[in-house]
Design a protein around this motif. Structure first.
Motif, short mmCIF file in Angstrom:
data_model
loop_
_atom_site.label_atom_id
_atom_site.label_comp_id
_atom_site.label_asym_id
_atom_site.label_seq_id
_atom_site.Cartn_x
_atom_site.Cartn_y
_atom_site.Cartn_z
N ARG A 186 -12.06 81.99 90.74
CA ARG A 186 -11.66 81.02 91.76
C ARG A 186 -11.69 81.65 93.15
N ALA A 187 -11.29 82.92 93.25
CA ALA A 187 -11.32 83.61 94.54
C ALA A 187 -12.76 83.70 95.07
N ALA A 188 -13.71 83.97 94.18
CA ALA A 188 -15.11 84.04 94.60
C ALA A 188 -15.63 82.65 94.97
N GLU A 189 -15.21 81.65 94.23
CA GLU A 189 -15.64 80.28 94.52
C GLU A 189 -15.18 79.82 95.90
N GLY A 241 -14.37 81.85 98.44
CA GLY A 241 -14.77 82.75 99.50
C GLY A 241 -13.78 83.86 99.80
N LEU A 242 -12.69 83.94 99.05
CA LEU A 242 -11.76 85.06 99.25
C LEU A 242 -12.41 86.36 98.80
N VAL A 295 -14.90 93.00 103.33
CA VAL A 295 -15.51 92.41 102.14
C VAL A 295 -14.62 92.72 100.94
N ARG A 296 -14.45 91.73 100.07
CA ARG A 296 -13.67 91.92 98.86
C ARG A 296 -14.55 91.70 97.63
N ILE A 297 -14.56 92.67 96.73
CA ILE A 297 -15.22 92.54 95.44
C ILE A 297 -14.12 92.47 94.38
#
Length: 287
Positions: free
Chosen positions: A184-187, A189-190, A133-135
């Protein structure tokens, strides 16, 4: 809380992976402040050793990895260019040595959370991708960086990125110069989400309110999530992660049920389940 680290001064610290054990969570901080935590063979070797130690530590049930943010946020700003150039002459063993840390994180039997503040470039992106998981903090930026240097991607990036992002986004990043900021990374799914705000003092568990250590919002959120796993029986956490991996490539619902039956039966016979059931029944009786 226990901490294994050197001097608190960034100018005096030597490259290291610092370890803090926080109520069942191991917080790993990749630290080479002078080079924005660039990954070297020595740091990779240290990461392998730390993860092996944690894997054997029955008191640890989850892992958070982040980068040293002193003097400014950076997850890992790439690989050591001199070492990469030398590896080109030395051959595949030298490259595999540099990438061993990513593989150790990816193969860790415990749940792993990456708290990404600042740049995660090249090797740093690999390190983030290797976590479960990445936060992302608000300053996070994810970039491959290989093409700009005239270097073919390595460390399993093409495989990891495509699994998360699909071929189009991966191609755009590797061959189209597409970097991703936190939002953008969260959008795409990264990252699971963007952690905003100043974060808190402390770490996982009840000691959070007592610690004077300041954590970024990303680290705070990663520790919170890891703390949920750390509150569960270690064998259950490990079995659940193993089953997630085993069922990831299955195509039939029935096959997934078959994989889950064995470990679920084992958990139903465990002391952890008996304790959990007693807590639920007690809470229900009070309503």
């Amino acid at each position: 809380m226990s901490t294994e680290s050197g001097s608190s001064s960034a100018s005096l610290r030597v490259p290291d992976v610092r370890v803090e054990r926080l109520d069942g969570v191991a917080l790993l901080t990749v630290s080479d402040p002078k080079r924005r935590n660039a990954m070297t063979a020595a740091l990779s070797e240290r990461l392998v050793a730390v993860l092996a130690e944690i894997g054997a530590d029955e008191s640890v049930r989850a892992v958070v990895v982040t980068g040293d943010d002193d003097p400014k946020p950076a997850f890992c700003a790439g690989g050591d260019l001199d070492e990469l150039a030398a590896a080109g002459e030395a051959g595949p063993d030298a490259l595999e040595h540099i990438y061993a840390g990513f593989l150790a994180l990816a193969e860790c039997p415990l749940p792993t959370f990456a708290a990404v503040d600042g740049p995660a470039v090249g090797a740093g992106l690999n390190l983030a991708l290797a976590a479960d998981v990445r936060i992302a903090g608000e300053t996070a930026r994810f970039e491959p960086g290989f093409l700009r240097l005239g270097v073919h991607p390595g460390g399993g990036m093409t495989w990891m990125a495509q699994r998360l992002l699909g071929p189009q986004v991966t191609t755009a990043m590797l061959l189209g110069g597409e970097g991703l900021d936190a939002a953008r990374a969260a959008e795409l799914g990264l990252a699971l989400r963007v952690a905003t705000g100043e974060g808190t003092g402390g770490q996982a568990g009840d000691e959070a309110e007592r610690s004077s250590t300041r954590r970024s919002a990303a680290v705070t959120e990663a520790l919170r999530m890891a703390g949920v796993a750390a509150a569960a029986p270690r064998e259950l956490v490990i079995a659940t992660k193993a089953t997630l991996r085993a069922t990831a490539q299955l195509t039939r619902h029935r096959d997934a049920v078959a994989v889950e039956v064995g470990p679920q039966l084992e958990s139903l016979r465990s002391e952890g389940f008996r304790e959990g059931l007693a807590r639920v029944r007690q809470a229900t009786s009070k309503r």
